[in-house]
Design a protein around this motif. Sequence first.
Motif, mmCIF file in Angstrom:
data_model
loop_
_atom_site.group_PDB
_atom_site.id
_atom_site.type_symbol
_atom_site.label_atom_id
_atom_site.label_comp_id
_atom_site.label_asym_id
_atom_site.label_seq_id
_atom_site.Cartn_x
_atom_site.Cartn_y
_atom_site.Cartn_z
ATOM 1 N N VAL A 263 11.579 -21.610 6.186
ATOM 2 C CA VAL A 263 10.669 -22.164 4.602
ATOM 3 C C VAL A 263 10.146 -20.835 4.338
ATOM 4 N N HIS A 264 10.797 -19.975 4.434
ATOM 5 C CA HIS A 264 9.376 -18.759 3.934
ATOM 6 C C HIS A 264 10.523 -17.442 3.393
ATOM 7 N N ILE A 265 11.864 -17.937 2.883
ATOM 8 C CA ILE A 265 12.896 -16.898 2.862
ATOM 9 C C ILE A 265 13.089 -16.983 1.780
ATOM 10 N N GLY A 266 12.795 -17.224 0.616
ATOM 11 C CA GLY A 266 13.128 -17.063 -0.808
ATOM 12 C C GLY A 266 12.450 -15.910 -1.493
ATOM 13 N N PRO A 267 13.222 -16.090 -2.680
ATOM 14 C CA PRO A 267 12.822 -14.236 -2.943
ATOM 15 C C PRO A 267 11.519 -14.339 -3.590
ATOM 16 N N ASN A 268 10.712 -15.104 -3.925
ATOM 17 C CA ASN A 268 9.207 -14.178 -4.167
ATOM 18 C C ASN A 268 8.315 -14.482 -2.569
ATOM 19 N N ALA A 269 8.672 -15.285 -1.520
ATOM 20 C CA ALA A 269 7.838 -15.276 -0.730
ATOM 21 C C ALA A 269 8.413 -13.751 -0.051
ATOM 22 N N MET A 270 10.091 -13.195 0.103
ATOM 23 C CA MET A 270 10.058 -12.209 0.411
ATOM 24 C C MET A 270 9.451 -10.933 -0.234
ATOM 25 N N ARG A 271 9.320 -11.027 -1.552
ATOM 26 C CA ARG A 271 9.129 -9.581 -2.653
ATOM 27 C C ARG A 271 7.888 -9.910 -1.238
ATOM 28 N N MET A 272 6.508 -11.047 -1.908
ATOM 29 C CA MET A 272 5.468 -10.287 -1.608
ATOM 30 C C MET A 272 5.297 -10.046 -0.145
ATOM 31 N N SER A 273 6.135 -10.304 1.184
ATOM 32 C CA SER A 273 5.840 -9.584 2.175
ATOM 33 C C SER A 273 6.487 -8.757 2.086
ATOM 34 N N SER A 274 7.406 -8.108 1.271
ATOM 35 C CA SER A 274 8.359 -6.759 1.110
ATOM 36 C C SER A 274 6.984 -5.753 0.345
ATOM 37 N N ARG A 275 6.216 -5.698 -0.171
ATOM 38 C CA ARG A 275 5.001 -5.358 -0.842
ATOM 39 C C ARG A 275 4.040 -4.482 -0.025
ATOM 40 N N GLN B 171 2.562 -1.625 1.484
ATOM 41 C CA GLN B 171 0.771 -1.033 2.382
ATOM 42 C C GLN B 171 0.469 -0.893 3.208
ATOM 43 N N PHE B 172 1.091 -1.244 4.490
ATOM 44 C CA PHE B 172 0.797 -0.999 5.525
ATOM 45 C C PHE B 172 1.923 0.087 5.805
ATOM 46 N N GLU B 173 2.748 0.269 5.552
ATOM 47 C CA GLU B 173 4.219 1.907 5.885
ATOM 48 C C GLU B 173 2.917 3.021 5.422
ATOM 49 N N PRO C 52 2.061 -8.705 -6.744
ATOM 50 C CA PRO C 52 1.701 -8.209 -5.413
ATOM 51 C C PRO C 52 1.729 -6.418 -6.305
ATOM 52 N N PRO C 53 0.965 -5.079 -6.064
ATOM 53 C CA PRO C 53 0.421 -4.145 -6.348
ATOM 54 C C PRO C 53 1.500 -2.979 -5.811
ATOM 55 N N ALA C 54 2.249 -2.595 -6.611
ATOM 56 C CA ALA C 54 3.442 -1.607 -6.298
ATOM 57 C C ALA C 54 2.633 -0.685 -5.119
ATOM 58 N N THR C 55 3.429 0.368 -4.131
ATOM 59 C CA THR C 55 3.167 0.607 -3.184
ATOM 60 C C THR C 55 2.087 1.959 -3.168
ATOM 61 N N ALA C 56 0.626 1.778 -3.233
ATOM 62 C CA ALA C 56 -0.782 2.738 -2.858
ATOM 63 C C ALA C 56 -0.251 3.866 -2.326
ATOM 64 N N GLU C 57 -1.332 5.072 -2.951
ATOM 65 C CA GLU C 57 -1.682 6.189 -1.791
ATOM 66 C C GLU C 57 -1.781 5.328 -0.899
ATOM 67 N N ARG C 58 -2.037 6.212 0.862
ATOM 68 C CA ARG C 58 -2.420 6.545 1.260
ATOM 69 C C ARG C 58 -3.793 5.945 1.492
ATOM 70 N N SER C 59 -4.634 6.520 0.851
ATOM 71 C CA SER C 59 -6.114 6.514 0.402
ATOM 72 C C SER C 59 -6.543 5.038 0.084
ATOM 73 N N GLN C 60 -5.204 4.541 -0.829
ATOM 74 C CA GLN C 60 -5.618 3.329 -1.647
ATOM 75 C C GLN C 60 -4.651 2.108 -1.392
ATOM 76 N N TRP C 61 -4.317 2.466 0.298
ATOM 77 C CA TRP C 61 -3.745 1.160 0.932
ATOM 78 C C TRP C 61 -4.722 0.014 0.804
ATOM 79 N N ARG C 62 -6.148 0.661 1.765
ATOM 80 C CA ARG C 62 -6.901 -0.830 1.594
ATOM 81 C C ARG C 62 -7.526 -1.416 0.028
ATOM 82 N N ALA C 63 -7.281 -1.010 -0.393
ATOM 83 C CA ALA C 63 -7.983 -1.594 -1.944
ATOM 84 C C ALA C 63 -6.998 -2.712 -2.740
#
Length: 241
Positions: free
Chosen positions: A124-136, A140-142, A84-95
């Motif tokens: 089933v989805h509390i593994g480290p990779n799934a959590m990292r993806m969800s957090s990233r 973006q929505f934040e 997952p990409p790093a947190t985007a700027e507000r104008s780039q969240w959609r991309a």
Amino acid sequence: MPAPEKPATSVWTRPRRPQREQLTRDQIVTAAVELLDQEGTEALSMRKLGSRLNTAATSLYRHVANRDELIQLVVDDVYGELEPPATAERSQWRAAVTRIAADLRAMTLRHPWIAPELGQVGLVHIGPNAMRMSSRLLAQFEAAGFAADEMDQAMGTLMAYVIGTATSEAAYLSMIARSGKTEQEWVADLRPAFDEASQQHPRLRAGASAQQDTHPQQIRDDAFSYGLARVLDGLTARLNP
């Protein structure tokens, strides 16, 4: 008096056993993913996996308690393919969200067996990779400006679209693979029957005729992009009432 419900368990909620032999949990997971990619979930058993690793099934149980735990591990391992990409700027969240959605779809189509598992909820989805993806993804929505109580709902809406679409695609492509044909061959073989059946349905016929010379994969890609854009249009409207 009814028996108390059995508490939910997960491979992620119990201590990892110390390794006492050459076989590792990572080796088990890698072999399981390979087996699933080749033969699907119906073929996965501890005995068959042990044979693939040249060991007894009992050796596997030192690392995973049962088949359900193994599925949790392989799902999270496949989630690890996502970057997952790093947190985007507000104008780039959609991309950024578009890229995550496209990567998740591609991951599902590489591993069609995972599609039903992605629809599961809970431990089933509390593994480290799934959590990292969800957090990233939440980040973006934040960054976009969604309120804290709406970020989860926005992510859930997006994931429902991506997983639902990818699950249908994975089932479709698996059916074609079983036929031994390419997607182009399968569509070409079906075309005469469709043309005949759509004689009394001009709207269906017109839509299919417009795409007759387009590669089937391109049609699927375009359909996914169109739906994703409309989902994001709706979410964007929440930011600009």
